[in-house]
Design a protein around this motif. Structure first.
Motif, mmCIF file in Angstrom:
data_model
loop_
_atom_site.group_PDB
_atom_site.id
_atom_site.type_symbol
_atom_site.label_atom_id
_atom_site.label_comp_id
_atom_site.label_asym_id
_atom_site.label_seq_id
_atom_site.Cartn_x
_atom_site.Cartn_y
_atom_site.Cartn_z
ATOM 1 N N THR A 30 0.875 -1.168 0.000
ATOM 2 C CA THR A 30 0.000 0.000 0.000
ATOM 3 C C THR A 30 0.911 1.217 0.000
ATOM 4 N N ILE A 31 0.924 1.944 -1.122
ATOM 5 C CA ILE A 31 1.878 3.034 -1.311
ATOM 6 C C ILE A 31 1.099 4.313 -1.597
ATOM 7 N N GLU A 32 0.960 5.141 -0.593
ATOM 8 C CA GLU A 32 0.199 6.376 -0.732
ATOM 9 C C GLU A 32 0.844 7.281 -1.778
ATOM 10 N N GLY A 33 0.035 7.736 -2.721
ATOM 11 C CA GLY A 33 0.529 8.621 -3.768
ATOM 12 C C GLY A 33 1.019 7.898 -5.006
ATOM 13 N N ALA A 34 0.984 6.553 -5.002
ATOM 14 C CA ALA A 34 1.500 5.794 -6.144
ATOM 15 C C ALA A 34 0.522 5.741 -7.308
ATOM 16 N N GLY A 35 -0.762 5.899 -7.027
ATOM 17 C CA GLY A 35 -1.742 5.850 -8.109
ATOM 18 C C GLY A 35 -1.705 4.517 -8.847
ATOM 19 N N SER A 36 -1.500 4.597 -10.174
ATOM 20 C CA SER A 36 -1.484 3.386 -11.003
ATOM 21 C C SER A 36 -0.086 3.064 -11.519
ATOM 22 N N GLN A 37 0.942 3.611 -10.885
ATOM 23 C CA GLN A 37 2.307 3.326 -11.326
ATOM 24 C C GLN A 37 2.658 1.853 -11.112
ATOM 25 N N LYS A 60 -2.297 0.478 -4.506
ATOM 26 C CA LYS A 60 -2.210 -0.864 -3.923
ATOM 27 C C LYS A 60 -1.735 -1.863 -4.975
ATOM 28 N N ALA A 61 -0.840 -2.755 -4.573
ATOM 29 C CA ALA A 61 -0.333 -3.768 -5.501
ATOM 30 C C ALA A 61 -0.013 -5.038 -4.725
ATOM 31 N N VAL A 62 -0.224 -6.165 -5.364
ATOM 32 C CA VAL A 62 0.105 -7.460 -4.779
ATOM 33 C C VAL A 62 1.152 -8.126 -5.661
ATOM 34 N N VAL A 63 2.329 -8.351 -5.104
ATOM 35 C CA VAL A 63 3.446 -8.922 -5.854
ATOM 36 C C VAL A 63 3.676 -10.356 -5.389
ATOM 37 N N ARG A 64 3.870 -11.256 -6.340
ATOM 38 C CA ARG A 64 4.164 -12.641 -5.999
ATOM 39 C C ARG A 64 5.540 -13.009 -6.521
ATOM 40 N N GLY A 65 6.330 -13.681 -5.701
ATOM 41 C CA GLY A 65 7.654 -14.125 -6.098
ATOM 42 C C GLY A 65 7.899 -15.556 -5.640
ATOM 43 N N GLU A 66 9.008 -16.128 -6.063
ATOM 44 C CA GLU A 66 9.333 -17.502 -5.711
ATOM 45 C C GLU A 66 10.777 -17.627 -5.267
ATOM 46 N N SER A 67 10.984 -18.163 -4.081
ATOM 47 C CA SER A 67 12.325 -18.469 -3.586
ATOM 48 C C SER A 67 12.194 -19.521 -2.492
ATOM 49 N N ALA A 68 12.853 -20.640 -2.665
ATOM 50 C CA ALA A 68 12.762 -21.736 -1.707
ATOM 51 C C ALA A 68 13.437 -21.402 -0.381
ATOM 52 N N VAL A 69 14.352 -20.435 -0.405
ATOM 53 C CA VAL A 69 15.079 -20.040 0.806
ATOM 54 C C VAL A 69 14.938 -18.534 1.008
ATOM 55 N N PRO A 70 15.225 -18.029 2.213
ATOM 56 C CA PRO A 70 15.098 -16.586 2.444
ATOM 57 C C PRO A 70 15.973 -15.791 1.477
ATOM 58 N N THR A 71 15.385 -14.760 0.871
ATOM 59 C CA THR A 71 16.113 -13.916 -0.074
ATOM 60 C C THR A 71 15.773 -12.458 0.181
#
Length: 338
Positions: A30-37, A60-71
């Motif tokens: 949730t990034i105030e002022g980000a609009g649709s960037q 607001k944006a939902v990002v999904r990533g993949e890493s089997a170990v902490p990164t």
């Protein structure tokens, strides 16, 4: 749109359960002022650099990533403006709220242990970070690492925030006390890979045309094609540091009054600190202030890694010097204008 976002997250979660285990991590931004960037998450996993791009909706944006170990995951806007730094691995769900103009105001509303500790450290040391006070920042990192040698957050803070130039021995000492299990290659290599990618882009990019707020409560436009050479000086509000730079600038402007444009760019935390640092003396160069420091959209493409920092460009906008030494910047200008 909120309903669609909720449904999307639910479907993703159900798919993970069907597969028997989570094979991804989720970051809710949730990034105030980000609009649709666009929001970009960059991280190192499976031996390579990964980038996930998601368009924000009402910030607001939902990002999904993949890493089997902490990164280590670096979240930025599409123009490269840094927003958040966190640690994630498959199965994690992390949520944060911040402002596009003040990423140091970040608040984690859902986080794993490492990301929560990083967020708390940033909150506790936001003032030093805004002032780019290397000594204070390094002391804060050292205190955290010494107290938490078994935490991945120690590795993340040391690699991302400790300013090792001039403190190389202390950096090596701190790294050595972190438990081996708390410094996975994905965190260490992730930072190095992301940083090198950003800096290589910034180092080879043309110097942009920049509009800056100056001491006369107006704005100036810095366009490199208007002079044979342009010097940008990114400075803190430290009087001692500024005085040494001012001496060099005075000499250069006396020598090249029509061929050189020199600009002080203050990264002071507020305009009052900036005005106090420059005093009331009259100078032959421009003195300006960046409200969001080097994360400001006007200069973020230059990928300034630390303060103080100096960039020299020629009239074709090509960068001919980047570094922390004003003396070396001065030499580059003299060689170019000889």
């Amino acid at each position: 749109m909120k309903l669609l976002r909720t449904i999307l997250i639910s479907v993703v979660s159900l798919l993970a359960v069907a597969c028997g285990k989570d094979k991804f991590f989720i970051i809710e931004c949730t990034i105030e002022g980000a609009g649709s960037q666009a929001v970009i998450a960059t991280y190192y996993a499976a031996g390579g650099l990964k980038r996930e791009f998601v368009a924000a909706v009402d910030g607001k944006a939902v990002v999904r990533g993949e890493s089997a170990v902490p990164t280590l995951v670096i979240v930025t806007m599409s123009d490269g403006s840094p927003i958040a730094m966190l640690v994630a691995q498959d199965g994690d769900k992390i949520a944060f709220t911040t402002g596009i103009d003040d990423p140091l105001s970040i608040r984690y509303t859902d986080a794993n242990e490492a990301s929560g500790q990083i967020g708390q450290w940033i909150a506790d040391n936001a003032d030093a970070l805004r002032r780019a006070d290397a000594a204070a920042i390094n002391d804060a990192v050292a205190a955290f690492v010494t107290k938490n040698p078994g935490k991945i957050a120690s590795t993340a803070l040391l690699t991302c925030y400790f300013q090792s130039e001039g403190y190389e021995s202390q950096a090596d000492s701190l790294f050595s006390i972190i438990d081996i299990k708390a410094r996975p290659v994905e965190v260490v290599q992730g930072f190095n890979t992301v940083l090198s990618a950003q800096l290589s882009a910034g180092a080879t990019a043309e110097m942009p045309v920049i509009t800056l707020y100056d001491e006369s409560d107006s704005t100036i436009t810095v366009n490199p094609i208007r002079r044979s050479a342009t010097l940008l000086c990114f400075l803190s509000d430290s009087p001692a540091g500024r005085d040494s730079v001012a001496m060099r600038l005075r000499s250069l402007m006396e020598r090249y009054p029509k061929r050189l444009m020199a600009v002080e760019i203050s990264c002071a935390p507020d305009s009052a600190s900036w005005r106090h640092s420059i005093g009331s003396d009259t100078v032959a160069w421009s003195r300006t202030w960046l409200p969001a420091s080097v994360a400001s959209p006007e200069v973020v493409s230059l990928s300034v890694p630390r303060i103080p920092y100096f960039i020299v460009a020629d009239s074709t906008r090509s960068q001919i010097y980047r570094g922390t030494s004003v003396a070396n910047a001065e030499s580059a200008i003299i060689r170019h204008l000889r």
